[in-house]
Design an enzyme around this catalytic site. Structure first.
Site, PDB file in Angstrom:
ATOM      1  N   LYS A  74      74.884  67.322   1.823  1.00 47.62           N
ATOM      2  CA  LYS A  74      74.524  66.188   0.929  1.00 47.62           C
ATOM      3  C   LYS A  74      75.375  65.809  -0.326  1.00 47.62           C
ATOM      4  O   LYS A  74      75.894  66.868  -0.623  1.00 47.62           O
ATOM      5  CB  LYS A  74      72.934  66.202   0.883  1.00 47.62           C
ATOM      6  CG  LYS A  74      72.622  67.188  -0.351  1.00 47.62           C
ATOM      7  CD  LYS A  74      70.979  67.098  -0.304  1.00 47.62           C
ATOM      8  CE  LYS A  74      70.410  68.089  -1.615  1.00 47.62           C
ATOM      9  NZ  LYS A  74      69.162  67.958  -1.541  1.00 47.62           N
TER      10      LYS A  74
ATOM     11  N   LYS B 263      68.416  64.567   8.100  1.00 47.80           N
ATOM     12  CA  LYS B 263      67.312  64.476   7.177  1.00 47.80           C
ATOM     13  C   LYS B 263      67.175  63.176   6.483  1.00 47.80           C
ATOM     14  O   LYS B 263      68.249  62.401   6.359  1.00 47.80           O
ATOM     15  CB  LYS B 263      67.550  65.622   5.936  1.00 47.80           C
ATOM     16  CG  LYS B 263      67.703  67.104   6.495  1.00 47.80           C
ATOM     17  CD  LYS B 263      68.019  67.937   5.527  1.00 47.80           C
ATOM     18  CE  LYS B 263      67.200  67.684   4.105  1.00 47.80           C
ATOM     19  NZ  LYS B 263      67.958  68.581   3.009  1.00 47.80           N
TER      20      LYS B 263
END
Length: 228
Positions: free
Chosen positions: A28, A90
């Site tokens: 991320k 996610k």
């Protein structure tokens, strides 16, 4: 034992974290928000390279921060991220209007979605129960605001423990995240989630979560979470 998930933003950080003992690698971009997404082109390069050296190390990736009602955009991003070969995708879900509908929609997608229940204002037990019932492989409890408050500053521990127990009873993996640090280690061990997700605690403290990941901190956390 609680496994360490290390959030990384680049191939260099990913390999450093894996070598230092992180059991899961989470891609991320911390500079783009709580669940900032790494560019798809970068994911497409990092994932196979990491797989070649660490073939059984689970890899997850975030899709970026979106509101609960942005379902079409969520679907597009989920499928694009899943196509890079990650094990888990996610997606943040904020308690409140549209949250339950969002969870049901995510459960219908042809990808291994892991909902991240953003718990800045506490945990919604009904939402946790629904996530477990829908059959997601895992559930993450995290915070959206990275302002120095940890998950444990925002969440009643007894409620969190009940949510973890509900998920475990259905065979769902559980993960805790949200600006966790050394002061939280005792509570992490007591709750015994399957996974503890860290970013800021793995970086130079002068720069925080947007700084460079430090492999020495990864190694210390991995050891501590194993109970050594």
């Amino acid at each position: 034992m609680t496994a360490l998930l290390a959030s990384v933003r680049s191939a260099e950080e990913a390999f450093d974290a894996a070598k230092a003992g992180a059991e899961l690698i989470d891609l991320k971009e911390p500079g783009a928000g709580a669940l900032g997404g790494v560019l798809i082109g970068d994911l497409a390069r990092i994932v196979p390279a990491l797989r070649a050296q660490y073939p059984v190390r689970p890899i997850s990736a975030a899709i970026g921060d979106l509101p609960n009602d942005a379902l079409n955009e969520m679907a597009t991003r989920v499928l694009d991220v899943a196509a890079t070969g990650v094990d888990y995708v996610k997606v943040g879900v904020t308690p409140g209007p549209g949250a339950a509908n969002c969870l049901r929609f995510l459960a219908s997608l042809p990808a291994a979605v892991v909902p991240v229940l953003l718990s800045d204002h506490g945990v919604d037990r009904a939402l946790c129960a629904l996530a477990a019932q829908l059959g997601f492989k895992g559930i993450v409890f995290d915070t959206a605001s990275k302002n120095g408050r940890t998950l444990f500053d925002c969440v009643d521990v007894n409620t969190l423990a009940a949510c973890l127990a509900e998920a475990r009873s259905r065979g769902t993996m559980t993960a805790l995240a949200g600006s966790l640090g050394w002061d939280d280690l005792v509570r992490i061990r007591a709750l015994a989630p399957d996974i503890a997700g860290l970013r800021g605690a793995l970086c130079d403290e002068r720069d925080g979560r947007t700084g460079r990941l430090d492999p020495r901190r990864v190694e210390k956390w991995a050891t501590a979470l194993r109970g050594h």
